[in-house]
Design a protein around this motif. Structure first.
Motif, PDB file in Angstrom:
ATOM      1  N   ALA A  73      42.769 -71.699 -81.728  1.00  0.00           N
ATOM      2  CA  ALA A  73      42.728 -71.851 -80.274  1.00  0.00           C
ATOM      3  C   ALA A  73      44.116 -71.990 -79.654  1.00  0.00           C
ATOM      4  O   ALA A  73      44.386 -71.438 -78.582  1.00  0.00           O
ATOM      5  N   LYS A  74      45.008 -72.727 -80.339  1.00  0.00           N
ATOM      6  CA  LYS A  74      46.287 -73.096 -79.724  1.00  0.00           C
ATOM      7  C   LYS A  74      47.510 -72.622 -80.504  1.00  0.00           C
ATOM      8  O   LYS A  74      48.636 -72.869 -80.082  1.00  0.00           O
ATOM      9  N   LYS A  75      47.283 -71.974 -81.650  1.00  0.00           N
ATOM     10  CA  LYS A  75      48.385 -71.427 -82.465  1.00  0.00           C
ATOM     11  C   LYS A  75      49.352 -72.521 -82.910  1.00  0.00           C
ATOM     12  O   LYS A  75      50.561 -72.320 -83.007  1.00  0.00           O
ATOM     13  N   ILE A  76      48.795 -73.708 -83.196  1.00  0.00           N
ATOM     14  CA  ILE A  76      49.543 -74.841 -83.723  1.00  0.00           C
ATOM     15  C   ILE A  76      48.993 -75.145 -85.115  1.00  0.00           C
ATOM     16  O   ILE A  76      47.783 -75.326 -85.279  1.00  0.00           O
ATOM     17  N   LEU A  77      49.875 -75.217 -86.107  1.00  0.00           N
ATOM     18  CA  LEU A  77      49.450 -75.470 -87.479  1.00  0.00           C
ATOM     19  C   LEU A  77      49.849 -76.888 -87.888  1.00  0.00           C
ATOM     20  O   LEU A  77      51.030 -77.208 -87.987  1.00  0.00           O
ATOM     21  N   VAL A  78      48.850 -77.751 -88.088  1.00  0.00           N
ATOM     22  CA  VAL A  78      49.054 -79.104 -88.613  1.00  0.00           C
ATOM     23  C   VAL A  78      48.257 -79.211 -89.915  1.00  0.00           C
ATOM     24  O   VAL A  78      47.619 -78.246 -90.340  1.00  0.00           O
ATOM     25  N   THR A  79      48.286 -80.365 -90.550  1.00  0.00           N
ATOM     26  CA  THR A  79      47.544 -80.554 -91.798  1.00  0.00           C
ATOM     27  C   THR A  79      46.523 -81.669 -91.623  1.00  0.00           C
ATOM     28  O   THR A  79      46.825 -82.713 -91.045  1.00  0.00           O
ATOM     29  N   HIS A  80      45.314 -81.437 -92.123  1.00  0.00           N
ATOM     30  CA  HIS A  80      44.230 -82.401 -91.993  1.00  0.00           C
ATOM     31  C   HIS A  80      44.464 -83.604 -92.904  1.00  0.00           C
ATOM     32  O   HIS A  80      45.057 -83.496 -93.980  1.00  0.00           O
ATOM     33  N   GLU A  84      57.035 -81.285 -77.013  1.00  0.00           N
ATOM     34  CA  GLU A  84      56.222 -81.581 -75.829  1.00  0.00           C
ATOM     35  C   GLU A  84      55.167 -80.502 -75.600  1.00  0.00           C
ATOM     36  O   GLU A  84      54.000 -80.800 -75.316  1.00  0.00           O
ATOM     37  N   GLU A  85      55.589 -79.245 -75.738  1.00  0.00           N
ATOM     38  CA  GLU A  85      54.663 -78.125 -75.562  1.00  0.00           C
ATOM     39  C   GLU A  85      53.563 -78.163 -76.625  1.00  0.00           C
ATOM     40  O   GLU A  85      52.376 -77.976 -76.324  1.00  0.00           O
ATOM     41  N   ALA A  86      53.936 -78.425 -77.865  1.00  0.00           N
ATOM     42  CA  ALA A  86      52.977 -78.421 -78.967  1.00  0.00           C
ATOM     43  C   ALA A  86      51.949 -79.531 -78.810  1.00  0.00           C
ATOM     44  O   ALA A  86      50.734 -79.296 -78.941  1.00  0.00           O
ATOM     45  N   ILE A  87      52.408 -80.750 -78.521  1.00  0.00           N
ATOM     46  CA  ILE A  87      51.463 -81.861 -78.388  1.00  0.00           C
ATOM     47  C   ILE A  87      50.636 -81.693 -77.118  1.00  0.00           C
ATOM     48  O   ILE A  87      49.466 -82.087 -77.069  1.00  0.00           O
ATOM     49  N   GLY A  88      51.206 -81.054 -76.094  1.00  0.00           N
ATOM     50  CA  GLY A  88      50.419 -80.722 -74.909  1.00  0.00           C
ATOM     51  C   GLY A  88      49.272 -79.785 -75.247  1.00  0.00           C
ATOM     52  O   GLY A  88      48.144 -79.951 -74.753  1.00  0.00           O
ATOM     53  N   ARG A  89      49.539 -78.814 -76.107  1.00  0.00           N
ATOM     54  CA  ARG A  89      48.481 -77.902 -76.529  1.00  0.00           C
ATOM     55  C   ARG A  89      47.421 -78.633 -77.352  1.00  0.00           C
ATOM     56  O   ARG A  89      46.217 -78.368 -77.219  1.00  0.00           O
ATOM     57  N   ILE A  90      47.868 -79.542 -78.204  1.00  0.00           N
ATOM     58  CA  ILE A  90      46.915 -80.341 -78.989  1.00  0.00           C
ATOM     59  C   ILE A  90      46.048 -81.176 -78.048  1.00  0.00           C
ATOM     60  O   ILE A  90      44.826 -81.275 -78.218  1.00  0.00           O
ATOM     61  N   ALA A  91      46.684 -81.778 -77.024  1.00  0.00           N
ATOM     62  CA  ALA A  91      45.928 -82.583 -76.052  1.00  0.00           C
ATOM     63  C   ALA A  91      44.897 -81.729 -75.314  1.00  0.00           C
ATOM     64  O   ALA A  91      43.753 -82.158 -75.102  1.00  0.00           O
ATOM     65  N   ASP A  92      45.287 -80.521 -74.932  1.00  0.00           N
ATOM     66  CA  ASP A  92      44.349 -79.626 -74.248  1.00  0.00           C
ATOM     67  C   ASP A  92      43.166 -79.287 -75.155  1.00  0.00           C
ATOM     68  O   ASP A  92      42.013 -79.252 -74.711  1.00  0.00           O
ATOM     69  N   PHE A  93      43.445 -79.043 -76.418  1.00  0.00           N
ATOM     70  CA  PHE A  93      42.363 -78.709 -77.363  1.00  0.00           C
ATOM     71  C   PHE A  93      41.441 -79.909 -77.551  1.00  0.00           C
ATOM     72  O   PHE A  93      40.201 -79.758 -77.553  1.00  0.00           O
ATOM     73  N   LEU A  94      42.035 -81.105 -77.704  1.00  0.00           N
ATOM     74  CA  LEU A  94      41.205 -82.287 -77.904  1.00  0.00           C
ATOM     75  C   LEU A  94      40.330 -82.578 -76.701  1.00  0.00           C
ATOM     76  O   LEU A  94      39.225 -83.122 -76.830  1.00  0.00           O
ATOM     77  N   ALA A  95      40.797 -82.220 -75.515  1.00  0.00           N
ATOM     78  CA  ALA A  95      39.994 -82.427 -74.308  1.00  0.00           C
ATOM     79  C   ALA A  95      38.673 -81.660 -74.385  1.00  0.00           C
ATOM     80  O   ALA A  95      37.666 -82.068 -73.789  1.00  0.00           O
ATOM     81  N   THR A  96      38.664 -80.564 -75.106  1.00  0.00           N
ATOM     82  CA  THR A  96      37.434 -79.770 -75.250  1.00  0.00           C
ATOM     83  C   THR A  96      36.523 -80.330 -76.318  1.00  0.00           C
ATOM     84  O   THR A  96      35.377 -79.877 -76.440  1.00  0.00           O
ATOM     85  N   ASP A 115      55.366 -89.801 -81.206  1.00  0.00           N
ATOM     86  CA  ASP A 115      54.538 -91.000 -81.252  1.00  0.00           C
ATOM     87  C   ASP A 115      54.020 -91.352 -79.854  1.00  0.00           C
ATOM     88  O   ASP A 115      52.830 -91.640 -79.671  1.00  0.00           O
ATOM     89  N   ARG A 116      54.906 -91.304 -78.861  1.00  0.00           N
ATOM     90  CA  ARG A 116      54.484 -91.657 -77.494  1.00  0.00           C
ATOM     91  C   ARG A 116      53.455 -90.673 -76.948  1.00  0.00           C
ATOM     92  O   ARG A 116      52.422 -91.086 -76.402  1.00  0.00           O
ATOM     93  N   LEU A 117      53.711 -89.390 -77.112  1.00  0.00           N
ATOM     94  CA  LEU A 117      52.802 -88.383 -76.556  1.00  0.00           C
ATOM     95  C   LEU A 117      51.442 -88.405 -77.241  1.00  0.00           C
ATOM     96  O   LEU A 117      50.403 -88.229 -76.595  1.00  0.00           O
ATOM     97  N   LEU A 118      51.427 -88.629 -78.541  1.00  0.00           N
ATOM     98  CA  LEU A 118      50.147 -88.696 -79.246  1.00  0.00           C
ATOM     99  C   LEU A 118      49.329 -89.883 -78.781  1.00  0.00           C
ATOM    100  O   LEU A 118      48.108 -89.773 -78.576  1.00  0.00           O
ATOM    101  N   ASN A 119      49.989 -91.031 -78.581  1.00  0.00           N
ATOM    102  CA  ASN A 119      49.266 -92.227 -78.141  1.00  0.00           C
ATOM    103  C   ASN A 119      48.770 -92.125 -76.707  1.00  0.00           C
ATOM    104  O   ASN A 119      47.894 -92.888 -76.302  1.00  0.00           O
ATOM    105  N   GLU A 120      49.320 -91.185 -75.935  1.00  0.00           N
ATOM    106  CA  GLU A 120      48.849 -90.982 -74.566  1.00  0.00           C
ATOM    107  C   GLU A 120      47.576 -90.145 -74.490  1.00  0.00           C
ATOM    108  O   GLU A 120      46.929 -90.094 -73.448  1.00  0.00           O
ATOM    109  N   ILE A 121      47.188 -89.500 -75.581  1.00  0.00           N
ATOM    110  CA  ILE A 121      45.972 -88.682 -75.591  1.00  0.00           C
ATOM    111  C   ILE A 121      44.767 -89.606 -75.746  1.00  0.00           C
ATOM    112  O   ILE A 121      44.729 -90.431 -76.661  1.00  0.00           O
ATOM    113  N   PRO A 122      43.778 -89.516 -74.876  1.00  0.00           N
ATOM    114  CA  PRO A 122      42.592 -90.376 -75.003  1.00  0.00           C
ATOM    115  C   PRO A 122      41.942 -90.246 -76.379  1.00  0.00           C
ATOM    116  O   PRO A 122      41.766 -89.139 -76.892  1.00  0.00           O
TER     117      PRO A 122
END
Length: 407
Positions: free
Chosen positions: A362-369, A393-405, A318-325
């Motif tokens: 892109a990030k080899k992370i599988l979530v559900t829409h 932490e690694e997974a949400i970091g990868r999600i954050a990197d992808f969202l930055a693009t 929850d904390r890491l997701l809320n830190e993503i712009p």
């Protein structure tokens, strides 16, 4: 050349979806076949993340294997049904009897069985949005019409009572309540549960209460059984089981408990018994786990308090997701998921299934829409919070990197 008739799927499946295991999983499997390692955060399955069943449960199932080789009573073995009945008696539902309990191969099978016994073609069933998508799919497959009522993200994902009232017609037959909620992590207050059941009472609806996550609660969250609010005058079917709280998803051990005015539902319950008979019985070895689980030491308590893995991982996610712009996530009060929102002004997403496939590639992370949970806008996704904190932490970091693009 002779005419070759094409073999097609049943038209009953035309509007049925189960995207948790849909095209996104197919793409993940394709990538795995190419040698990529995929972190699967799409299904709430504790075992791959190092959560093991309590030893007493495994030992009891093993001990009873020699006597589990034949069919059982189609409703379930007596000791399991008695344990379930006594569990609800201990929760204040003192009228619960062994005859009120059906054992099934997990809650998923029981949902399908109950709806097959209950729904006529064209019946409307109120289902939350977002929902656990089996509810929508099973209503549709049984010939019914799922009518989605909104849960309000601005109000901690509580059901919108006015929206429910506005969607009730003379053809509405039941109200589905998922509490604690999958995918949002919401846990409903006593007042909310009572208000939902009161709607059912005033409109003579049956309540289907999906409570599989009832023991996975964080901080001061308290679970309130819909059956308690339903009392003696609202027919309520309560679904729960061992999969999540006891980390035995693969055992497929669940139950449905019937409460309220059973005298007005005799024909329906006869139909449910018929369907139970048709599938012979639930998996017998796993049924022996139920009495041991409900009567023994509740090891889930160690996992849901500060310092416990379920708790710490949910709070971290929850904390890491809320830190993503541009990302906001309502803090989960229970269950095993976060359901974050992607601000449409920041992320222009028209097809959220394609978005999660792009993330996967892109990030080899599988979530559900989010639309896979029958949420109407393509602005959410569900993340499973089961990996340990380092992996999360690694997974949400990868999600954050992808969202930055994508901003």
């Amino acid at each position: 050349m002779a005419f070759v008739r094409q073999i097609r799927q049943s038209k009953k499946l035309r509007d049925v979806r189960y995207d948790v295991r849909g095209p996104i999983l197919v793409e993940a499997q394709r990538l795995e076949a190419e040698g990529h390692r995929i972190l699967k955060l799409n299904i709430g399955n504790p075992a791959p993340f190092g959560f093991e069943a309590p030893e007493a449960i495994v030992a009891d199932v093993t001990h009873h294997l020699p006597e589990s080789q034949g069919y059982s009573d189609s409703r379930g073995i007596y000791s399991a049904r008695t344990a379930v009945a006594q569990y609800y008696q201990s929760r204040g539902l003192r009228e619960t009897d062994v005859e009120d309990v059906f054992i099934g191969n997990g809650v998923s099978e029981l949902i399908s069985m109950v709806l097959q016994a209950f729904v006529d073609d064209g019946n409307e069933i109120l289902v939350p949005a977002p929902d656990y998508p089996l509810w929508t799919g099973a209503v549709t497959l049984s010939g019914g019409i799922p009518v989605h009522y909104r849960c309000d993200e601005q109000n901690d994902w509580m059901p919108d009572l006015q929206d429910i009232e506005s969607k009730i017609t003379e053809n509405t037959h039941a109200l589905v309540i998922i509490n604690p909620n999958n995918p949002t992590g919401a846990v409903y207050s006593k007042e909310m549960v009572e208000a939902l059941v009161d709607i059912a009472r005033r409109h003579q609806l049956v309540v289907f209460a999906d409570e599989i996550y009832e023991k996975i609660l964080f901080d001061d969250a308290v679970h309130h059984h819909a059956a308690s609010a339903a009392g003696a005058d609202v027919l309520c079917l309560t679904f729960s089981g061992l999969s999540k709280a006891y980390r035995v998803c693969g055992y497929r051990a669940g139950w449905v408990m019937v409460s309220g005015p059973k005298e007005i539902a005799e024909e329906f319950l006869e139909g449910l018994t018929l369907i139970a008979n048709m599938r012979m019985c639930a998996n017998v070895p796993a049924q022996h786990a139920i009495q041991t689980a409900l009567g023994g030491y509740q090891s889930i308590n160690e996992l849901i308090v500060p310092g416990g893995r379920f708790y710490e991982q949910a709070m971290l996610a929850d904390r890491l997701l809320n830190e993503i712009p541009g990302v906001t996530s309502v803090r989960p009060r229970g269950a095993l998921y976060c359901f974050p929102r992607l601000d449409p002004d920041v992320y222009q997403i028209d097809d959220d299934q394609q978005f999660v496939i792009d993330l996967l590639r892109a990030k080899k992370i599988l979530v559900t829409h989010g639309t896979g949970f029958n949420w109407p806008e393509p602005d959410h996704f569900r993340l499973v919070t089961l990996p340990d904190v380092e992996v999360l932490e690694e997974a949400i970091g990868r999600i954050a990197d992808f969202l930055a693009t994508r901003r």
